[in-house]
Design a protein around this motif. Structure first.
Motif, PDB file in Angstrom:
ATOM      1  N   VAL A 434       0.841  -1.188   0.000  1.00 25.06           N
ATOM      2  CA  VAL A 434       0.000   0.000   0.000  1.00 25.06           C
ATOM      3  C   VAL A 434       0.883   1.248   0.000  1.00 25.06           C
ATOM      4  O   VAL A 434       0.619   2.218  -0.738  1.00 25.06           O
ATOM      5  CB  VAL A 434      -0.946   0.008   1.223  1.00 25.06           C
ATOM      6  CG1 VAL A 434      -1.702   1.329   1.312  1.00 25.06           C
ATOM      7  CG2 VAL A 434      -1.928  -1.158   1.150  1.00 25.06           C
ATOM      8  N   LEU A 435       1.929   1.234   0.814  1.00 25.84           N
ATOM      9  CA  LEU A 435       2.829   2.384   0.895  1.00 25.84           C
ATOM     10  C   LEU A 435       3.552   2.635  -0.422  1.00 25.84           C
ATOM     11  O   LEU A 435       3.714   3.785  -0.846  1.00 25.84           O
ATOM     12  CB  LEU A 435       3.839   2.179   2.028  1.00 25.84           C
ATOM     13  CG  LEU A 435       3.262   2.215   3.448  1.00 25.84           C
ATOM     14  CD1 LEU A 435       4.294   1.745   4.456  1.00 25.84           C
ATOM     15  CD2 LEU A 435       2.761   3.608   3.803  1.00 25.84           C
ATOM     16  N   TYR A 436       4.023   1.581  -1.080  1.00 22.90           N
ATOM     17  CA  TYR A 436       4.656   1.771  -2.390  1.00 22.90           C
ATOM     18  C   TYR A 436       3.661   2.328  -3.395  1.00 22.90           C
ATOM     19  O   TYR A 436       3.985   3.242  -4.176  1.00 22.90           O
ATOM     20  CB  TYR A 436       5.262   0.454  -2.887  1.00 22.90           C
ATOM     21  CG  TYR A 436       6.645   0.195  -2.349  1.00 22.90           C
ATOM     22  CD1 TYR A 436       7.750   0.900  -2.833  1.00 22.90           C
ATOM     23  CD2 TYR A 436       6.861  -0.743  -1.348  1.00 22.90           C
ATOM     24  CE1 TYR A 436       9.022   0.672  -2.334  1.00 22.90           C
ATOM     25  CE2 TYR A 436       8.133  -0.970  -0.840  1.00 22.90           C
ATOM     26  CZ  TYR A 436       9.209  -0.258  -1.336  1.00 22.90           C
ATOM     27  OH  TYR A 436      10.467  -0.470  -0.830  1.00 22.90           O
ATOM     28  N   TYR A 437       2.444   1.811  -3.383  1.00 21.20           N
ATOM     29  CA  TYR A 437       1.407   2.308  -4.297  1.00 21.20           C
ATOM     30  C   TYR A 437       1.125   3.784  -4.043  1.00 21.20           C
ATOM     31  O   TYR A 437       1.063   4.593  -4.984  1.00 21.20           O
ATOM     32  CB  TYR A 437       0.144   1.466  -4.114  1.00 21.20           C
ATOM     33  CG  TYR A 437      -1.128   2.113  -4.588  1.00 21.20           C
ATOM     34  CD1 TYR A 437      -1.396   2.261  -5.945  1.00 21.20           C
ATOM     35  CD2 TYR A 437      -2.071   2.573  -3.667  1.00 21.20           C
ATOM     36  CE1 TYR A 437      -2.583   2.859  -6.375  1.00 21.20           C
ATOM     37  CE2 TYR A 437      -3.251   3.160  -4.083  1.00 21.20           C
ATOM     38  CZ  TYR A 437      -3.500   3.301  -5.439  1.00 21.20           C
ATOM     39  OH  TYR A 437      -4.665   3.899  -5.858  1.00 21.20           O
ATOM     40  N   PHE A 503      -8.917  -3.070   9.333  1.00 23.20           N
ATOM     41  CA  PHE A 503      -7.724  -2.236   9.463  1.00 23.20           C
ATOM     42  C   PHE A 503      -7.467  -1.456   8.176  1.00 23.20           C
ATOM     43  O   PHE A 503      -7.191  -0.244   8.212  1.00 23.20           O
ATOM     44  CB  PHE A 503      -6.514  -3.110   9.807  1.00 23.20           C
ATOM     45  CG  PHE A 503      -5.210  -2.356   9.864  1.00 23.20           C
ATOM     46  CD1 PHE A 503      -4.934  -1.493  10.912  1.00 23.20           C
ATOM     47  CD2 PHE A 503      -4.260  -2.488   8.852  1.00 23.20           C
ATOM     48  CE1 PHE A 503      -3.735  -0.779  10.966  1.00 23.20           C
ATOM     49  CE2 PHE A 503      -3.076  -1.787   8.893  1.00 23.20           C
ATOM     50  CZ  PHE A 503      -2.809  -0.931   9.962  1.00 23.20           C
ATOM     51  N   TYR A 504      -7.589  -2.136   7.023  1.00 20.42           N
ATOM     52  CA  TYR A 504      -7.328  -1.446   5.763  1.00 20.42           C
ATOM     53  C   TYR A 504      -8.407  -0.422   5.445  1.00 20.42           C
ATOM     54  O   TYR A 504      -8.119   0.602   4.798  1.00 20.42           O
ATOM     55  CB  TYR A 504      -7.159  -2.464   4.632  1.00 20.42           C
ATOM     56  CG  TYR A 504      -5.920  -3.318   4.803  1.00 20.42           C
ATOM     57  CD1 TYR A 504      -4.699  -2.747   5.163  1.00 20.42           C
ATOM     58  CD2 TYR A 504      -5.959  -4.692   4.635  1.00 20.42           C
ATOM     59  CE1 TYR A 504      -3.562  -3.512   5.346  1.00 20.42           C
ATOM     60  CE2 TYR A 504      -4.829  -5.476   4.813  1.00 20.42           C
ATOM     61  CZ  TYR A 504      -3.634  -4.882   5.174  1.00 20.42           C
ATOM     62  OH  TYR A 504      -2.508  -5.641   5.357  1.00 20.42           O
ATOM     63  N   LEU A 524      -8.167   0.488  -4.715  1.00 20.64           N
ATOM     64  CA  LEU A 524      -8.089   0.160  -3.293  1.00 20.64           C
ATOM     65  C   LEU A 524      -8.415  -1.300  -3.041  1.00 20.64           C
ATOM     66  O   LEU A 524      -7.722  -1.982  -2.296  1.00 20.64           O
ATOM     67  CB  LEU A 524      -9.038   1.047  -2.493  1.00 20.64           C
ATOM     68  CG  LEU A 524      -8.569   2.465  -2.171  1.00 20.64           C
ATOM     69  CD1 LEU A 524      -9.645   3.191  -1.369  1.00 20.64           C
ATOM     70  CD2 LEU A 524      -7.264   2.442  -1.389  1.00 20.64           C
ATOM     71  N   ASP A 525      -9.492  -1.774  -3.670  1.00 19.05           N
ATOM     72  CA  ASP A 525      -9.892  -3.172  -3.453  1.00 19.05           C
ATOM     73  C   ASP A 525      -8.771  -4.117  -3.859  1.00 19.05           C
ATOM     74  O   ASP A 525      -8.477  -5.097  -3.163  1.00 19.05           O
ATOM     75  CB  ASP A 525     -11.159  -3.484  -4.252  1.00 19.05           C
ATOM     76  CG  ASP A 525     -12.391  -2.803  -3.688  1.00 19.05           C
ATOM     77  OD1 ASP A 525     -12.336  -2.330  -2.531  1.00 19.05           O
ATOM     78  OD2 ASP A 525     -13.407  -2.716  -4.410  1.00 19.05           O
ATOM     79  N   ALA A 526      -8.116  -3.816  -4.986  1.00 12.19           N
ATOM     80  CA  ALA A 526      -7.066  -4.707  -5.493  1.00 12.19           C
ATOM     81  C   ALA A 526      -5.827  -4.670  -4.598  1.00 12.19           C
ATOM     82  O   ALA A 526      -5.290  -5.717  -4.214  1.00 12.19           O
ATOM     83  CB  ALA A 526      -6.694  -4.316  -6.923  1.00 12.19           C
ATOM     84  N   ILE A 527      -5.395  -3.464  -4.237  1.00 12.09           N
ATOM     85  CA  ILE A 527      -4.159  -3.359  -3.466  1.00 12.09           C
ATOM     86  C   ILE A 527      -4.355  -3.866  -2.044  1.00 12.09           C
ATOM     87  O   ILE A 527      -3.470  -4.522  -1.476  1.00 12.09           O
ATOM     88  CB  ILE A 527      -3.630  -1.905  -3.489  1.00 12.09           C
ATOM     89  CG1 ILE A 527      -2.130  -1.881  -3.158  1.00 12.09           C
ATOM     90  CG2 ILE A 527      -4.384  -1.002  -2.552  1.00 12.09           C
ATOM     91  CD1 ILE A 527      -1.247  -2.309  -4.275  1.00 12.09           C
ATOM     92  N   PHE A 528      -5.528  -3.630  -1.455  1.00 15.76           N
ATOM     93  CA  PHE A 528      -5.783  -4.130  -0.101  1.00 15.76           C
ATOM     94  C   PHE A 528      -5.958  -5.645  -0.103  1.00 15.76           C
ATOM     95  O   PHE A 528      -5.547  -6.323   0.840  1.00 15.76           O
ATOM     96  CB  PHE A 528      -7.010  -3.455   0.498  1.00 15.76           C
ATOM     97  CG  PHE A 528      -6.769  -2.054   0.984  1.00 15.76           C
ATOM     98  CD1 PHE A 528      -5.541  -1.677   1.513  1.00 15.76           C
ATOM     99  CD2 PHE A 528      -7.777  -1.098   0.931  1.00 15.76           C
ATOM    100  CE1 PHE A 528      -5.308  -0.379   1.963  1.00 15.76           C
ATOM    101  CE2 PHE A 528      -7.552   0.196   1.378  1.00 15.76           C
ATOM    102  CZ  PHE A 528      -6.318   0.564   1.889  1.00 15.76           C
ATOM    103  N   ALA A 529      -6.563  -6.201  -1.149  1.00 20.83           N
ATOM    104  CA  ALA A 529      -6.732  -7.653  -1.225  1.00 20.83           C
ATOM    105  C   ALA A 529      -5.379  -8.351  -1.274  1.00 20.83           C
ATOM    106  O   ALA A 529      -5.146  -9.368  -0.609  1.00 20.83           O
ATOM    107  CB  ALA A 529      -7.573  -8.024  -2.445  1.00 20.83           C
TER     108      ALA A 529
END
Length: 617
Positions: A434-437, A503-504, A524-529
């Motif tokens: 998430v941070l890199y994104y 949390f996400y 968001l859905d993709a990166i959090f998944a």
């Protein structure tokens, strides 16, 4: 009687004591053996080698000469043993060596005054000094004639002249090759190996350069290769090469090749640990590449400590160029070797902002930052009175740096929390991708995000209950304990890992409020998944297979050939441009039976984040 004492077999000082014992037998063509029974090194403090048995055996000894070797991790145990031995054997002669004995004039004498159980303290290399001590005692000579000592007698405490270092290290017999440890070598899983002595650097937090006068002496390649062969045949799982700069000398390439050859031949050793050379070059890159490809070193190690110019000047490390590290990191990235670096916390000259920059530097270069709290080593230049005064250094009861002229005690606590937040979010991958994104696609620097998150949690914001609990129950308590930064929890960690979706969702809300970003829901859905999938779960069935609206694996694959996010020509396609894609985390062998986390120590991040196409450290 050489006694190697420790609570862990990984830190037993048996090599240093074995070097002394082997030299005592060889000294003067064996002249000491007629006056002394030089016994093999004995272990105590680990399973199967109880201290109580050692003390009981002492009662049968008649005026034994006891040799102890003190390091930061076993010094207190040595002092306890010295006092107990003194009570059991009042006539014992107790000789103590090792880097925990302060060398500065006045402080060495004060050390002996504070430790009345110790008769003789050896300053510097111990092999020849101990032999000359025993010869003097056996022949009625005076200890005053033996260089490199602080000792007591009926007249008080005395200091002798400084001792020169051993010039030809091969004049010191190898305890491994002489079978010094054969009686119990199968009881330990880690061996220490010396290939050279000395350090050409004078970093103020370290006693290596000052202790060795900045000159490097080496053991012969034939000797070291034979010792590697011996340890491999003894099925030694891990070897720690106790050099200051392994990879600095040409012969280190051959030593690395010998280690890999033994692993291929015998299956041992299985892992290598060492202190790598500071100014990276061809030799070091060759050594790390050989060890990595040979399965002995999962991670390429870069000894950064800090990139901050004022701090580098304060610790007298500004002769080690950051550009050299960048060359190394580019090489490791091209070779697809995961990278890690030590980052010190609590250095003179350091500030909260400079630590943030160090961690951001590591994040940008895809380097796993291994944090170390700074201690006041008794023989480091940092321990000199004038230096302590110049930087207003204060230490705590454990001799750890508590404050300096550039940071207060409260700011040090904040820096510890900052590193532990990084440890949890990046190294343990709770938020890494998430941070890199966010940084790549939206320009939010990772450490800026983490600091804002920390600062928000310190306000007790109840809108983020899981984040608040993570900060209060995991990070803050961890910052207040121990000599090493580490996060631990038992099964209570399920409060977080069974609720990662919640949390996400909090992280998405915090990002929106703190940075004004309205992120596309599909991204968001993709990166959090994906972020959730690479974290361990006791309820998941592995491998986890996801079908995503955006191909996150392909998006991160762009980063692999890029050595750093800091380059002016750094350019990647945003996640929004990627269509649907599949993602797999873990494999058929992956099992998560417990969510308990003991710690991550050292340079490797193996063992927590699950394997996936994303992982680069």
């Amino acid at each position: 009687m050489p006694l190697a004492l420790s609570s862990s077999d990984a830190s037993l000082p048996y090599l240093s004591l074995g070097m002394v014992a082997s030299y005592l037998r060889a000294y003067g063509q064996g002249e000491l053996t007629s006056a002394y029974d030089v016994q093999p090194v004995r272990l105590a403090g680990i399973p199967g080698h109880r201290l109580v048995d050692l003390y009981q055996g002492m009662r049968q000894e008649d005026a034994p000469v006891v040799l102890l070797s003190s390091y930061v991790w076993n010094h207190e145990l040595n002092m306890q043993a010295a006092r107990r031995i003194r009570s059991e054997c009042p006539d014992a002669l107790i000789i103590l060596g090792g880097p925990e004995i302060p060398k500065w004039e006045g402080e060495s004498e004060a050390f002996l005054e504070a430790n009345p159980a110790v008769d003789v303290a050896v300053l510097g290399e111990g092999e020849v000094a101990c032999a000359e001590v025993l010869k003097a005692l056996a022949t009625g000579g005076e200890l005053a004639s033996v260089a490199g000592l602080v000792y007591r007698d009926s007249q008080g405490i005395h200091r002798t002249a400084d001792r020169d270092r051993v010039k030809d290290l091969d004049t010191l017999p190898s305890p491994y090759l002489l079978g010094e440890f054969d009686a119990w070598i199968s009881d330990v899983s880690t061996a220490t190996l010396e290939t050279n002595r000395g350090c050409p650097y004078g970093c103020t937090y370290c006693d290596w350069g000052s202790a060795t006068l900045q000159k490097v002496s080496r053991f012969s390649l034939d000797r070291v290769s034979a010792e590697v062969e011996y340890l491999a045949q003894k099925k030694m799982e891990a070897i720690f090469i106790a050099d200051a700069n392994f990879g600095m000398l040409e012969q280190d390439i051959a030593i690395a090749e010998a280690l890999v050859a033994c692993r291929q031949r015998y299956g041992y050793p299985q892992r290598l640990y060492t202190n790598f050379a500071k100014n990276g070059g061809r030799r070091l890159m060759s050594v790390i590449s050989i060890l990595n490809k040979g399965g002995l070193l999962p991670t390429g190690i870069i000894a950064l400590q800090t990139t901050d110019k004022p701090t580098l000047e304060a610790i007298q490390r500004d002769n080690i160029r950051t550009a050299s590290y960048e060359k190394m990191m580019s090489f490791f990235n091209a070779e697809r070797i995961p990278m890690a670096s030590d980052i010190m916390i609590g250095l003179p000259g350091q500030t909260v902002d400079s630590l943030e920059e160090d961690l951001q530097f590591c994040f940008d270069w895809k380097v796993s930052a291994n944090g170390n709290y700074t201690s006041m080593m008794p023989n480091a230049p940092m321990a000199e009175k004038q230096y302590r005064q110049e930087f207003a250094i204060a230490v705590d009861a454990d001799n750890m740096i508590a404050s300096t002229s550039t940071f207060s005690a409260d700011e040090l606590g904040y820096m510890r929390c900052m590193y532990l937040t990084y440890l949890l979010m990046v190294r343990m991958a709770l938020l890494k991708y998430v941070l890199y994104y966010l940084q790549i696609d939206h320009g939010v620097q990772a450490l800026s995000f983490l600091r804002k998150w920390m600062d928000q949690m310190t306000t007790g914001d109840e809108r983020y209950p899981l984040s608040l609990r993570v900060y209060r129950d995991i990070i803050v308590p961890a910052s207040e304990r121990g000599h090493w930064p580490q996060v631990t929890w038992g099964e209570e960690g399920k409060f977080l890992y069974d609720a990662l979706d919640e949390f996400y969702a909090e992280i998405a809300g915090f990002t929106r409020e703190a940075f004004g970003l309205e992120l596309a829901q599909g991204e968001l859905d993709a990166i959090f998944a994906v972020q959730c999938a690479v974290n361990p779960s006791t309820s998941a069935r592995y491998p986890i297979r996801l079908s995503l609206t955006h191909d996150v694996a392909a998006y991160f694959e762009q980063l692999l050939p890029q050595p750093t996010l800091r380059r002016d020509d750094f350019s990647v396609q945003p996640l929004s441009t990627y269509g649907a894609g599949d993602f797999v985390a873990g494999d058929e062998s992956t099992r998560v039976d417990s969510i308990a986390m003991q710690t991550i120590l050292g340079h490797s991040d193996e063992g927590w984040e699950l394997p996936s196409p994303l992982r680069f450290h």
